[in-house]
Design an enzyme around this catalytic site. Structure first.
Site, PDB file in Angstrom:
ATOM      1  N   GLU A 192      16.186 -10.257   5.480  1.00 30.40           N
ATOM      2  CA  GLU A 192      16.686  -9.419   4.385  1.00 30.40           C
ATOM      3  C   GLU A 192      16.602  -7.929   4.716  1.00 30.40           C
ATOM      4  O   GLU A 192      17.528  -7.166   4.415  1.00 30.40           O
ATOM      5  CB  GLU A 192      15.873  -9.681   3.125  1.00 30.40           C
ATOM      6  CG  GLU A 192      15.930 -11.109   2.611  1.00 30.40           C
ATOM      7  CD  GLU A 192      14.847 -11.347   1.586  1.00 30.40           C
ATOM      8  OE1 GLU A 192      15.091 -11.065   0.398  1.00 30.40           O
ATOM      9  OE2 GLU A 192      13.752 -11.785   1.985  1.00 30.40           O
ATOM     10  N   ARG A 202      14.921 -18.109  12.970  1.00 32.44           N
ATOM     11  CA  ARG A 202      16.161 -18.203  12.188  1.00 32.44           C
ATOM     12  C   ARG A 202      17.295 -18.869  12.956  1.00 32.44           C
ATOM     13  O   ARG A 202      18.141 -19.547  12.347  1.00 32.44           O
ATOM     14  CB  ARG A 202      16.602 -16.800  11.753  1.00 32.44           C
ATOM     15  CG  ARG A 202      15.601 -16.070  10.873  1.00 32.44           C
ATOM     16  CD  ARG A 202      15.334 -16.797   9.574  1.00 32.44           C
ATOM     17  NE  ARG A 202      14.466 -16.016   8.693  1.00 32.44           N
ATOM     18  CZ  ARG A 202      13.926 -16.459   7.576  1.00 32.44           C
ATOM     19  NH1 ARG A 202      14.162 -17.706   7.198  1.00 32.44           N
ATOM     20  NH2 ARG A 202      13.151 -15.694   6.837  1.00 32.44           N
ATOM     21  N   GLU A 217       7.880 -14.348   6.957  1.00 28.10           N
ATOM     22  CA  GLU A 217       8.078 -14.509   5.518  1.00 28.10           C
ATOM     23  C   GLU A 217       6.753 -14.196   4.839  1.00 28.10           C
ATOM     24  O   GLU A 217       5.764 -14.908   5.041  1.00 28.10           O
ATOM     25  CB  GLU A 217       8.569 -15.913   5.159  1.00 28.10           C
ATOM     26  CG  GLU A 217      10.005 -16.169   5.616  1.00 28.10           C
ATOM     27  CD  GLU A 217      10.582 -17.467   5.091  1.00 28.10           C
ATOM     28  OE1 GLU A 217       9.810 -18.279   4.544  1.00 28.10           O
ATOM     29  OE2 GLU A 217      11.800 -17.667   5.224  1.00 28.10           O
ATOM     30  N   GLU A 232       4.300 -14.400   2.058  1.00 27.61           N
ATOM     31  CA  GLU A 232       4.137 -15.374   0.986  1.00 27.61           C
ATOM     32  C   GLU A 232       2.700 -15.364   0.459  1.00 27.61           C
ATOM     33  O   GLU A 232       1.802 -14.763   1.052  1.00 27.61           O
ATOM     34  CB  GLU A 232       4.493 -16.779   1.483  1.00 27.61           C
ATOM     35  CG  GLU A 232       5.898 -16.879   2.073  1.00 27.61           C
ATOM     36  CD  GLU A 232       6.361 -18.305   2.273  1.00 27.61           C
ATOM     37  OE1 GLU A 232       5.796 -19.212   1.628  1.00 27.61           O
ATOM     38  OE2 GLU A 232       7.304 -18.518   3.067  1.00 27.61           O
ATOM     39  N   ASP A 291       6.039 -25.767   1.188  1.00 27.61           N
ATOM     40  CA  ASP A 291       6.512 -24.386   1.058  1.00 27.61           C
ATOM     41  C   ASP A 291       7.672 -24.343   0.067  1.00 27.61           C
ATOM     42  O   ASP A 291       8.598 -25.151   0.155  1.00 27.61           O
ATOM     43  CB  ASP A 291       6.970 -23.851   2.421  1.00 27.61           C
ATOM     44  CG  ASP A 291       7.101 -22.341   2.420  1.00 27.61           C
ATOM     45  OD1 ASP A 291       6.460 -21.683   1.579  1.00 27.61           O
ATOM     46  OD2 ASP A 291       7.846 -21.812   3.261  1.00 27.61           O
ATOM     47  N   GLN A 311      16.578 -22.565  12.967  1.00 23.31           N
ATOM     48  CA  GLN A 311      16.720 -23.039  11.593  1.00 23.31           C
ATOM     49  C   GLN A 311      18.189 -23.193  11.210  1.00 23.31           C
ATOM     50  O   GLN A 311      18.588 -24.193  10.584  1.00 23.31           O
ATOM     51  CB  GLN A 311      16.024 -22.069  10.642  1.00 23.31           C
ATOM     52  CG  GLN A 311      16.079 -22.451   9.174  1.00 23.31           C
ATOM     53  CD  GLN A 311      15.422 -21.409   8.280  1.00 23.31           C
ATOM     54  OE1 GLN A 311      14.912 -20.400   8.752  1.00 23.31           O
ATOM     55  NE2 GLN A 311      15.436 -21.659   6.981  1.00 23.31           N
ATOM     56  N   LYS A 354      10.472 -23.923  11.547  1.00 26.25           N
ATOM     57  CA  LYS A 354       9.358 -23.519  10.686  1.00 26.25           C
ATOM     58  C   LYS A 354       8.012 -24.111  11.122  1.00 26.25           C
ATOM     59  O   LYS A 354       6.967 -23.586  10.740  1.00 26.25           O
ATOM     60  CB  LYS A 354       9.618 -23.986   9.250  1.00 26.25           C
ATOM     61  CG  LYS A 354      10.837 -23.355   8.592  1.00 26.25           C
ATOM     62  CD  LYS A 354      10.489 -22.002   8.026  1.00 26.25           C
ATOM     63  CE  LYS A 354      11.579 -21.511   7.095  1.00 26.25           C
ATOM     64  NZ  LYS A 354      11.213 -20.251   6.429  1.00 26.25           N
ATOM     65  N   THR A 393       2.120 -21.404  11.030  1.00 26.95           N
ATOM     66  CA  THR A 393       2.028 -20.796   9.704  1.00 26.95           C
ATOM     67  C   THR A 393       0.654 -20.151   9.621  1.00 26.95           C
ATOM     68  O   THR A 393      -0.360 -20.837   9.782  1.00 26.95           O
ATOM     69  CB  THR A 393       2.176 -21.845   8.588  1.00 26.95           C
ATOM     70  OG1 THR A 393       3.424 -22.532   8.738  1.00 26.95           O
ATOM     71  CG2 THR A 393       2.116 -21.194   7.216  1.00 26.95           C
ATOM     72  N   HIS A 445      14.867 -12.986  -3.304  1.00 25.99           N
ATOM     73  CA  HIS A 445      15.027 -13.517  -1.947  1.00 25.99           C
ATOM     74  C   HIS A 445      16.171 -14.516  -1.884  1.00 25.99           C
ATOM     75  O   HIS A 445      17.021 -14.460  -0.983  1.00 25.99           O
ATOM     76  CB  HIS A 445      13.730 -14.179  -1.494  1.00 25.99           C
ATOM     77  CG  HIS A 445      13.827 -14.901  -0.190  1.00 25.99           C
ATOM     78  ND1 HIS A 445      14.018 -14.246   1.006  1.00 25.99           N
ATOM     79  CD2 HIS A 445      13.756 -16.229   0.110  1.00 25.99           C
ATOM     80  CE1 HIS A 445      14.067 -15.131   1.999  1.00 25.99           C
ATOM     81  NE2 HIS A 445      13.915 -16.348   1.475  1.00 25.99           N
ATOM     82  N   ASP A 461       4.849 -17.293   6.792  1.00 27.88           N
ATOM     83  CA  ASP A 461       5.614 -18.458   7.221  1.00 27.88           C
ATOM     84  C   ASP A 461       6.567 -18.014   8.330  1.00 27.88           C
ATOM     85  O   ASP A 461       7.721 -17.690   8.080  1.00 27.88           O
ATOM     86  CB  ASP A 461       6.379 -19.042   6.027  1.00 27.88           C
ATOM     87  CG  ASP A 461       7.190 -20.265   6.399  1.00 27.88           C
ATOM     88  OD1 ASP A 461       6.777 -20.990   7.324  1.00 27.88           O
ATOM     89  OD2 ASP A 461       8.237 -20.497   5.774  1.00 27.88           O
TER      90      ASP A 461
END
Length: 443
Positions: free
Chosen positions: A391, A264, A226, A228, A152, A267, A280, A284, A159, A260
């Site tokens: 975000e 948080r 996420e 992607e 990834d 992480q 993570k 996925t 971002h 993904d």
């Protein structure tokens, strides 16, 4: 164009394009077609597209997995069609996984695509092909290929800058010093790559808020997405060799959407100094459909202007448009419980898929058939173009107003759906298979 408030509804009257909101692919209404081959005009899954997948048809005599190609709201049994029409590609298409086709190489990919296009468009084939088209509502879609390795990346400047501003607000530069010199990435967990529609169990792990005296264990309370784009490798490479920018299309078969999922809080506590791990690796999600690169030729665009000189193996300024695919104009839509919250434009990605592949192999790391590598979160410059809740809510400071309540991060029962389309030949649209997942409570 001024940035939008991400909490406000997106205005469909605004212009579409790489830097503006765009409409997701909508189902095309059909009025009693006489045949699955008679598609409504403008169907984003017409013969110009033909993405590949793997399906079963429980209760209808199709208990075994088999390769298929999507046409409108139907799937063609590609192997059965190849056998019925005497095609030499039966050995590639009549398989329970797409891996043999992926490994066959670019010449075979083009030949198979030409054959499939003829099978669904030439009237002489209609009598044979029609019975081999099955409604999507009657089939079960599976992970279309056996995933080898998973990487990834972190290739959206928008971002990366947003993340830098959130977590390093006092830094002189929101980007890390290496960001403009190489595509940053990490190796993920291929065994937890799942097909769209698979439920995602809220992960447990250690978390520690800055003010907490010690870490605690429990379910993640800051579960995120996420948005992607993933690229699927077909032809392998030898260990000790590298893949040049110009060889991208010799190795990469196609692309799909990818979510993904990210815890948080897990992480944030674990990632120093070695990067993402348990936050993570729990799941996925990828689309059930792989769109071949050839279907996206009309969507190729130049990447953003390079602001720093690049080392030769990453320098795409000297590559011709015919050899270097550059960026792709993919219009992504992110929805939570059916409510669109963002429309990230993939055309704004700073690092291209060719550069990512070149960097991934420059140290001599080999490619394997079925390798999957993802772009990293896709975010545009506008507030309504951000590809993660981190975000969109600015790390929880600005909750989203959804019809079923406010959200900072995902709640149990939430359903996240990624969809997308790209410009196709002659003003058509190329639909990408959606990625959806429902959050289940922690075990």
């Amino acid at each position: 164009m001024p940035e939008q408030n991400p909490l406000a509804p997106l205005d469909p009257a605004q212009p579409t394009g790489p830097t503006g909101p765009t409409d997701p692919v909508e189902p095309v209404e059909t009025v009693g077609p006489s045949s699955p081959l008679d598609l409504a005009e403008g169907d984003p899954f017409g013969p110009h597209n033909l993405p590949y997948g793997v399906f079963t048809r429980p209760g209808h005599g199709y208990p075994e997995r088999r390769g298929g190609v999507r046409l409108g709201e139907f799937v063609l049994d590609a192997g059965a069609a190849a056998a019925a029409l005497g095609s030499p590609y039966v050995s590639l298409l009549a398989q329970p996984t797409l891996n043999p086709l992926l490994a066959a190489g670019r010449t075979a990919w083009s030949d198979v695509r030409r054959a499939l296009t003829a099978w669904v468009t030439v009237p002489a084939h209609r009598e044979v092909v029609e019975p081999l088209l099955h409604p999507l509502s009657e089939v079960t879609l599976h992970l279309p290929f056996e995933v080898a390795d998973y990487v990834d990346f972190y290739s959206s400047e928008n971002h990366a800058r947003n993340v830098g501003r959130i977590f390093r607000p006092d830094a002189a530069d929101s980007l890390t010093p290496n960001w403009k010199h190489l595509p940053i990435g990490y190796h993920g967990r291929s065994g937890t790559v799942v097909v769209s529609g698979t439920d995602v169990v809220r992960p447990c792990g250690q978390r520690k808020a800055p003010a907490d005296p010690a870490p605690v264990f429990g379910p993640s309370v800051r579960l995120d997405i996420e948005a992607e784009v993933a690229f699927v490798v077909g032809v392998p490479s030898g260990m000790g060799t590298s893949v040049a920018l110009s060889d991208f299309r010799e190795h990469v078969f196609g692309l799909s959407l990818l979510n993904d999922w990210s815890a948080r809080d897990l992480q944030a506590w674990e990632y120093v100094p070695l990067g993402p791990f348990l936050g993570k690796s729990f799941a996925t999600s990828v689309s059930a459909w792989i769109t071949p690169l050839e279907a996206l030729d009309a969507a190729r665009v130049a990447p953003p202007e390079r602001t720093h000189p690049l080392l030769p193996y990453l320098d795409d300024s000297a590559e011709s448009a015919a050899d270097e695919p550059g960026g792709y104009d993919l219009r992504i839509s992110v929805a939570i419980n059916g409510h669109v919250v963002s429309r990230p434009p993939f055309s704004t990605m700073y690092w291209t898929a060719a550069q990512q592949l070149a960097h991934m192999t420059v140290n001599g790391a080999s490619l394997r058939t079925g390798d999957l590598y993802a772009s990293g979160t896709v975010s545009g410059p506008g507030e309504s173009e951000r590809g993660s809740l981190l975000e969109l809510t600015w790390n929880g400071r600005d909750p989203l107003d959804l019809p079923d309540g406010k959200r900072t991060f995902l709640e149990d029962g939430d359903v996240v759906t990624l969809s997308a389309w790209a410009p196709g030949p002659g003003g058509t649209k190329v639909g990408l298979g959606e990625v959806t997942g429902r959050i289940r409570p922690a075990a």
